[in-house]
Design a protein around this motif. Sequence first.
Motif, PDB file in Angstrom:
ATOM      1  N   GLU A 288       1.019  -0.923   0.114  1.00  0.00           N
ATOM      2  CA  GLU A 288       0.017  -0.537  -0.457  1.00  0.00           C
ATOM      3  C   GLU A 288       0.766   1.300  -0.473  1.00  0.00           C
ATOM      4  OE1 GLU A 288      -3.287   2.520   2.676  1.00  0.00           O
ATOM      5  OE2 GLU A 288      -2.879  -0.109   2.839  1.00  0.00           O
ATOM      6  N   SER A 289       0.709   2.301  -1.082  1.00  0.00           N
ATOM      7  CA  SER A 289       1.028   3.174  -0.983  1.00  0.00           C
ATOM      8  C   SER A 289       0.522   4.147  -1.238  1.00  0.00           C
ATOM      9  CB  SER A 289       2.508   3.146  -2.036  1.00  0.00           C
ATOM     10  OG  SER A 289       3.184   4.088  -2.047  1.00  0.00           O
ATOM     11  N   GLU A 290       0.081   5.270  -0.238  1.00  0.00           N
ATOM     12  CA  GLU A 290      -0.551   6.132  -0.777  1.00  0.00           C
ATOM     13  C   GLU A 290      -1.832   6.425  -0.773  1.00  0.00           C
ATOM     14  OE1 GLU A 290       0.596  10.152  -3.255  1.00  0.00           O
ATOM     15  OE2 GLU A 290       3.173   9.825  -2.011  1.00  0.00           O
ATOM     16  N   GLY A 291      -2.570   5.529   0.415  1.00  0.00           N
ATOM     17  CA  GLY A 291      -3.909   4.641  -0.341  1.00  0.00           C
ATOM     18  C   GLY A 291      -3.937   3.568  -1.724  1.00  0.00           C
ATOM     19  N   ALA A 292      -2.932   3.624  -1.904  1.00  0.00           N
ATOM     20  CA  ALA A 292      -3.158   2.608  -3.930  1.00  0.00           C
ATOM     21  C   ALA A 292      -2.438   2.162  -2.986  1.00  0.00           C
ATOM     22  CB  ALA A 292      -2.449   4.229  -4.767  1.00  0.00           C
ATOM     23  N   LYS A 314      -6.276   1.574  -7.578  1.00  0.00           N
ATOM     24  CA  LYS A 314      -5.764   3.184  -7.108  1.00  0.00           C
ATOM     25  C   LYS A 314      -6.206   3.249  -6.420  1.00  0.00           C
ATOM     26  CE  LYS A 314      -8.010   4.688 -11.036  1.00  0.00           C
ATOM     27  NZ  LYS A 314      -8.754   5.989 -12.172  1.00  0.00           N
ATOM     28  N   SER A 315      -5.815   4.952  -5.073  1.00  0.00           N
ATOM     29  CA  SER A 315      -6.549   5.350  -4.121  1.00  0.00           C
ATOM     30  C   SER A 315      -8.336   5.341  -3.918  1.00  0.00           C
ATOM     31  CB  SER A 315      -5.770   6.405  -3.499  1.00  0.00           C
ATOM     32  OG  SER A 315      -6.193   7.612  -4.590  1.00  0.00           O
ATOM     33  N   ASP A 316      -8.547   5.343  -5.284  1.00  0.00           N
ATOM     34  CA  ASP A 316      -9.913   5.484  -4.813  1.00  0.00           C
ATOM     35  C   ASP A 316     -10.965   4.297  -5.231  1.00  0.00           C
ATOM     36  OD1 ASP A 316      -9.654   5.276  -8.008  1.00  0.00           O
ATOM     37  OD2 ASP A 316     -10.813   6.700  -8.337  1.00  0.00           O
TER      38      ASP A 316
END
Length: 561
Positions: A288-292, A314-316
């Motif tokens: 996990e990296s910045e929510g992604a 993606k983070s979304d």
Amino acid sequence: MNLEALLADRLAAAFAAVAGSAVDPLVRQSQHADFQSGAALALARRLGRPSREIAIEVAHQADLAGLADVEVSGPGFINLDVGDAVLAAAVDALDDRLGVPPVAAPERIVIDYSGPNAAKEMQVGHLRSTIIGDALARILEWQGHDVIRVNHLGDWGTQFGMLIEHMVELGSEEAEHSLAGLTDFYRAARVKFDGDDESPSVRSRVVAGRSDGFRTRARLRVVALQSGDELSRALWRRLIEQTELTFLDTYARLGVTLTGDDFVGESFYQEQLASVVEDLAAQGLLVESEGALCVFPPGFTGRDGESLPLIVRKSDGGFGYAATDLAALRHRVRALGADRILYVVGAPQRTHFRMVFAVCRAAGWLPSTVTAEHIEFGSILGADGKMFKTRAGDNVRLADLLDEADSRATAPPVGIGAIKYADLSGDRRSDYVFDWDRMLASTGNTGPYLQYAYARIRSIFARGAFDLGPVVLTAPAERRLALALLGFEPAVMAAAGLREPHRLASYLHDLAVAFSGFYETCPVLRSSGETRASRLTLADRTARTLALGLSLLGIDLPDVM
């Protein structure tokens, strides 16, 4: 008969005897002889002997009697001149496949090429992938491989919410009429989307779904589409259907072998994306990296020295094209049973595909028995050396380009052939300048020059029924043409093995040049007896070679020019 390979085999045995181990004899065609080997020069340092001395010993040991005369020149070049009788017999023996046997071990090869985006008309930027990919598909299929063509259509994504909502606003009748012009349809939807300047108060109502703004309705339409809403899916299918019909019309004009059955859009893989994440997570590959959710394959770093991520989710919570590419590669190996996968995509995607391949290797989706290759290519440039655009700075519609080709050329096969040959005649990795005058010229390394050479030969045989006879080589131009004819197999092998169609295109140009010299110095119909029959055979073999070679490049031939 592949003379180059035969001579290489004979010299390889002699080099092995002299060196005590296997040596590539490096046999190539030469201006100083029919063929030449320079391997002795590279071997000298290893053996600690003069290169000329090595070459003389190899020439003495090589079993070349009755095949070629051998001479050592300069510091150690081995010159080989094939006997006239050998050349003549080899030309006589050319069959329907012109001496090229089917491959002994056929592979199932998936070729991913063209891949335009749905709801838009094809642009000049799609030309190279389409032309190069189709040439490789034709060549590999003719060799005997089981080729599966895949047209990776961009038919999924957030932009379809905007397009479908535009269709809803237009109403069924007007929407159907608008779809006939995809570019204008897309632009109208984009203008409407970009022009809908939502206020903060409007954006605050998005979650509740109460906003009437076009931009918000388009976003909600994406959710409806992805959730399986019946109306949204029906309109999406109609949009994709019209897109495919438009693309197929362009492929037909280009003489490309892609069909409706070859469309495999990004939407095909959507239900497989969750399992991609699950599989990667189970193997401990996801980070996990910045929510992604990403994979950091070893060996890939950015300019700042930091490791590059391949973003899977993606983070979304949405999925990008990397996830789709991972799912597609896994599907092609597991479901299609590919032995080899070729991605005919522009050079800027080099790092992306290397990362995709690395992740698939790590996940076990790309086993050592399967090969994935990025067949990269350069850009098409304008006369100013920049990306090829219209005078207004817009992308060039492919349909407009083909229309102009038809208007400039004497016949559609000439105009389309000129475009395709200009693309295929140079190393695919290089950029090239789009120049109508150069590519339509009847002289030089152009499609029309080769088509003209073929038409010239057909004009000979159009004058009556003539008997062919055994080849008898009595003039230097005849000998040069015979030697050129026997170069077809190595040219095809090189084009296929290196995935470089220009190897075949360059050979065909050299053959046409050899025929031109033959035609100008060796009268065919004005000769008589065995000379006439022999020259007719040489002309016939040349026409057959040009026809087959150009068909493998996807270029049609007019009988008359």
